[in-house]
Design a protein around this motif. Sequence first.
Motif, PDB file in Angstrom:
ATOM      1  N   PHE A 164       0.961  -1.283  -0.122  1.00 51.27           N
ATOM      2  CA  PHE A 164      -0.049   0.158  -0.212  1.00 51.27           C
ATOM      3  C   PHE A 164       0.843   1.162  -0.069  1.00 51.27           C
ATOM      4  N   ALA A 165       2.016   1.317   0.862  1.00 53.48           N
ATOM      5  CA  ALA A 165       2.682   2.317   0.767  1.00 53.48           C
ATOM      6  C   ALA A 165       3.449   2.498  -0.529  1.00 53.48           C
ATOM      7  N   ASP A 166       3.904   1.481  -1.082  1.00 56.93           N
ATOM      8  CA  ASP A 166       4.438   1.655  -2.384  1.00 56.93           C
ATOM      9  C   ASP A 166       3.505   2.221  -3.581  1.00 56.93           C
ATOM     10  N   ARG A 167       2.320   1.643  -3.599  1.00 54.48           N
ATOM     11  CA  ARG A 167       1.602   2.118  -4.482  1.00 54.48           C
ATOM     12  C   ARG A 167       0.913   3.482  -4.240  1.00 54.48           C
ATOM     13  N   ILE A 168       0.792   3.948  -2.993  1.00 54.40           N
ATOM     14  CA  ILE A 168       0.342   5.518  -2.694  1.00 54.40           C
ATOM     15  C   ILE A 168       1.573   6.317  -3.302  1.00 54.40           C
ATOM     16  N   PHE A 169       2.972   5.667  -2.867  1.00 59.83           N
ATOM     17  CA  PHE A 169       3.885   6.463  -3.095  1.00 59.83           C
ATOM     18  C   PHE A 169       4.226   6.634  -4.742  1.00 59.83           C
ATOM     19  N   ASP A 170       3.910   5.807  -5.371  1.00 60.77           N
ATOM     20  CA  ASP A 170       3.925   5.786  -6.862  1.00 60.77           C
ATOM     21  C   ASP A 170       3.087   6.880  -7.445  1.00 60.77           C
ATOM     22  N   LEU A 171       1.701   6.760  -6.802  1.00 58.93           N
ATOM     23  CA  LEU A 171       0.665   7.875  -7.193  1.00 58.93           C
ATOM     24  C   LEU A 171       1.214   9.218  -6.781  1.00 58.93           C
ATOM     25  N   PHE A 172       1.810   9.384  -5.761  1.00 61.00           N
ATOM     26  CA  PHE A 172       2.212  10.848  -5.524  1.00 61.00           C
ATOM     27  C   PHE A 172       3.389  11.362  -6.019  1.00 61.00           C
ATOM     28  N   ASP A 173       4.228  10.376  -6.599  1.00 61.12           N
ATOM     29  CA  ASP A 173       5.436  10.647  -7.338  1.00 61.12           C
ATOM     30  C   ASP A 173       5.148  10.855  -9.007  1.00 61.12           C
TER      31      ASP A 173
END
Length: 209
Positions: A72-81
């Motif tokens: 979840f952290a990876d996925r949300i990070f990717d969307l923020f990046d």
Amino acid sequence: MGCASSKQFKRRTPGYEDPNILAKETTFSVNEVEALYELYKKISNSIFKDGIIHKEEFQLALFRNSSNKNLFADRIFDLFDQKRNGVIEFGEFVRSLNIFHPDTPMTEKIAFAFRLYDLRCTGFIEREELKELVIALLNESDLFLSEEAVEQIVDQVWQTFKQADANGDGKIDPDEWKDFACKNPALLRNMTLPYLNLQKSTWARAVVM
């Protein structure tokens, strides 16, 4: 608070963007953008001290753990990046957090949620992606079940999502997801964080002061 704070932004923030511009592009006011900068500084210097949010710092802020892999952290990070350069700059941070503001239009929240579930970026939500999410949730809770038990859980989750598959092709496209989410707003309850309404937030007043 305006002029001095704007100079501070420009001097200290990698990927600086004018708070006035960010306020025009989001639901946040200029003062709220400046308050978010204080939060950004804390996160972006929590591990690497370079003023840019790295994935480990992002995960630490969300889940209080920077080492264990978290889907979840990876996925949300990717969307923020949004620039796809492996870090989150201040402008990206504000624009992305805007999705979770109580006053952000529901259509934007629906689109963001779709991208969150579309793990493989195929333009569809499919059963195997939900299975990955279920397994990640179980692992993060230290629950290691048999393949049969996992499949039963995935089947139950997919039965709910399958209601969105209007054309019966086994996958959910953005239009189907939009219709389904509008009829089932509870699916998006995690897409709104009340304390991001900073003008009413005691947290915001504490940060600004």
